[in-house]
Design a protein around this motif. Structure first.
Motif, PDB file in Angstrom:
ATOM      1  N   LEU A   1      12.308  46.614   9.491  1.00 32.84           N
ATOM      2  CA  LEU A   1      11.888  45.575  10.431  1.00 32.84           C
ATOM      3  C   LEU A   1      11.647  44.249   9.708  1.00 32.84           C
ATOM      4  O   LEU A   1      12.070  43.178  10.170  1.00 32.84           O
ATOM      5  N   TYR A   2      10.973  44.298   8.550  1.00 31.11           N
ATOM      6  CA  TYR A   2      10.702  43.081   7.786  1.00 31.11           C
ATOM      7  C   TYR A   2      12.000  42.431   7.311  1.00 31.11           C
ATOM      8  O   TYR A   2      12.123  41.203   7.270  1.00 31.11           O
ATOM      9  N   ASP A   3      12.970  43.265   6.939  1.00 32.71           N
ATOM     10  CA  ASP A   3      14.224  42.726   6.421  1.00 32.71           C
ATOM     11  C   ASP A   3      14.995  41.992   7.520  1.00 32.71           C
ATOM     12  O   ASP A   3      15.622  40.963   7.274  1.00 32.71           O
ATOM     13  N   VAL A   4      14.954  42.517   8.731  1.00 26.47           N
ATOM     14  CA  VAL A   4      15.703  41.915   9.835  1.00 26.47           C
ATOM     15  C   VAL A   4      14.969  40.705  10.420  1.00 26.47           C
ATOM     16  O   VAL A   4      15.550  39.632  10.609  1.00 26.47           O
ATOM     17  N   LEU A   5      13.669  40.871  10.698  1.00 27.06           N
ATOM     18  CA  LEU A   5      12.903  39.828  11.387  1.00 27.06           C
ATOM     19  C   LEU A   5      12.134  38.906  10.451  1.00 27.06           C
ATOM     20  O   LEU A   5      11.813  37.774  10.821  1.00 27.06           O
ATOM     21  N   GLY A   6      11.830  39.387   9.260  1.00 24.07           N
ATOM     22  CA  GLY A   6      10.887  38.679   8.405  1.00 24.07           C
ATOM     23  C   GLY A   6       9.494  39.227   8.649  1.00 24.07           C
ATOM     24  O   GLY A   6       9.150  39.589   9.785  1.00 24.07           O
ATOM     25  N   ARG A   7       8.695  39.285   7.602  1.00 27.34           N
ATOM     26  CA  ARG A   7       7.381  39.919   7.718  1.00 27.34           C
ATOM     27  C   ARG A   7       6.489  39.214   8.747  1.00 27.34           C
ATOM     28  O   ARG A   7       5.868  39.857   9.592  1.00 27.34           O
ATOM     29  N   ASP A   8       6.436  37.878   8.693  1.00 26.79           N
ATOM     30  CA  ASP A   8       5.527  37.145   9.575  1.00 26.79           C
ATOM     31  C   ASP A   8       5.907  37.332  11.041  1.00 26.79           C
ATOM     32  O   ASP A   8       5.046  37.589  11.895  1.00 26.79           O
ATOM     33  N   SER A   9       7.182  37.202  11.358  1.00 24.95           N
ATOM     34  CA  SER A   9       7.624  37.370  12.746  1.00 24.95           C
ATOM     35  C   SER A   9       7.368  38.789  13.239  1.00 24.95           C
ATOM     36  O   SER A   9       6.925  38.999  14.369  1.00 24.95           O
ATOM     37  N   ALA A  10       7.647  39.763  12.364  1.00 27.50           N
ATOM     38  CA  ALA A  10       7.444  41.158  12.743  1.00 27.50           C
ATOM     39  C   ALA A  10       5.966  41.434  13.009  1.00 27.50           C
ATOM     40  O   ALA A  10       5.618  42.113  13.990  1.00 27.50           O
ATOM     41  N   MET A  11       5.091  40.891  12.164  1.00 31.11           N
ATOM     42  CA  MET A  11       3.655  41.127  12.346  1.00 31.11           C
ATOM     43  C   MET A  11       3.132  40.454  13.609  1.00 31.11           C
ATOM     44  O   MET A  11       2.271  40.994  14.307  1.00 31.11           O
TER      45      MET A  11
END
Length: 324
Positions: free
Chosen positions: A193-203
């Motif tokens: 999820l972090y790789d696709v969306l980025g950590r901040d967006s995913a959180m």
């Protein structure tokens, strides 16, 4: 009997890309097909018993370069594997199929024919089983497809779940509260999820409960409408858990089930829900089953060799195979 074939290299062809660093690509081809390859001016001379397959591989590699695709050692290895099986890389138009872009702007595409079939199944069916060995992109592709569906407003929520099976350690002996105890089991889902969306967006989406990442036990009793549900590591579900998971789907939802039946961590005597479901549901037309193989492995090339070695061992020693 030794055969000889000559392939003329056209003007403008990037020979450095075709041959690879220090002729690595040609060496891989020589080792795989047991041929000799000699460069003479604007042609390659192939000698050996299997020159026909070697010629096909080189022509496919040239076609990849001419189409503007990047040619790396992993792709060379994959093309060789396909040709050995009588298949063709160009038949799949793989590189033209973009699933989505990562938060860094990198296009995510299926890298093998098996992955492309998996992507197409997810697009066309509401329930899809992605079954195959480690490294074939089962979870990563499912997550990318889930994010794409959400961005296109096809679903309102993304639910990622997997069973928290105790493989060698008991949850009670792990430090922290319940969430901290189960997080290690869910880490691969976070990573994708972090790789696709980025950590901040995913959180942020997780805080808004648009994305839920939960142990399978938390799914009981729920009905999930307008959701993209991914059940990961499904080989470690019991038959009761699998049936429960499959019946969580509500209206407008899609369910992807991923697993590797060669890595079952259930206690001895417990039947895998994934193994049972693949037999019980295989004749339902609206459910897709995609079986990824070692040729679809997109990790380090040693992973493919390791998987192949295990498969050969259990074929030769069927009494030691505990999965059937």
């Amino acid at each position: 009997m030794e055969n000889i074939i000559k392939i003329r290299l056209h003007e403008g062809l990037d020979r450095a890309e075709l041959f690879g660093n220090m002729d690595k690509n040609l060496i891989s081809l020589k080792d795989a097909l047991k041929v000799d390859i000699i460069q003479r001016d604007n042609e390659l001379v192939i000698k050996g018993e299997d020159t026909g397959k070697a010629e096909t591989v080189i022509n496919e590699l040239i076609g990849i370069i001419d189409s503007g695709e990047n040619l790396d050692s992993q792709k060379v290895s994959y093309v060789i594997s396909l040709v050995e099986k009588g298949l063709s890389y160009k038949d799949g138009n793989i590189d033209r199929d973009i699933i989505c872009y990562t938060h860094m702007g990198k296009p995510l595409k299926p890298k093998t024919l098996g992955q492309k079939a998996y992507v197409n199944a997810i697009r066309n069916k509401d329930i899809v089983f992605g079954i195959g060995p480690a490294g074939t992109g089962k979870t990563y592709i499912a997550v990318a497809m889930a994010v794409t569906a959400y961005k296109k407003k096809q679903v309102q929520k993304i639910i990622l779940t997997r069973p928290a099976v105790e493989a060698g350690e008991r949850l009670g002996f792990l430090p922290g509260d319940l969430q901290e105890k189960v997080d290690p089991y869910l880490r691969p889902l976070y990573d994708a999820l972090y790789d696709v969306l980025g950590r901040d967006s995913a959180m942020r989406l997780k805080e808004k409960e648009v994305i839920e990442i939960v142990p399978l036990a938390y799914m009981r009793g729920r009905t999930l409408d307008n959701s993209f549900i991914i059940l990961d590591e499904a080989q470690n579900t019991t038959k009761e858990q699998m049936k429960m998971s499959l019946t969580r789907m509500g209206f407008g939802s899609k369910l992807i089930v991923t697993g590797d039946i060669t890595q079952i961590d259930l206690p001895r005597g417990k039947r895998s829900g994934l193994v049972e479901a693949s037999k019980v549901l295989r004749n339902i037309d609206d459910i897709g089953f995609c079986y990824l193989k070692d040729v679809d492995v997109v990790r380090h090339q040693l992973v493919k060799k390791i998987i192949g070695a295990y498969e050969r061992y259990y074929r030769e020693n069927p009494g030691e195979d505990e999965w059937n």
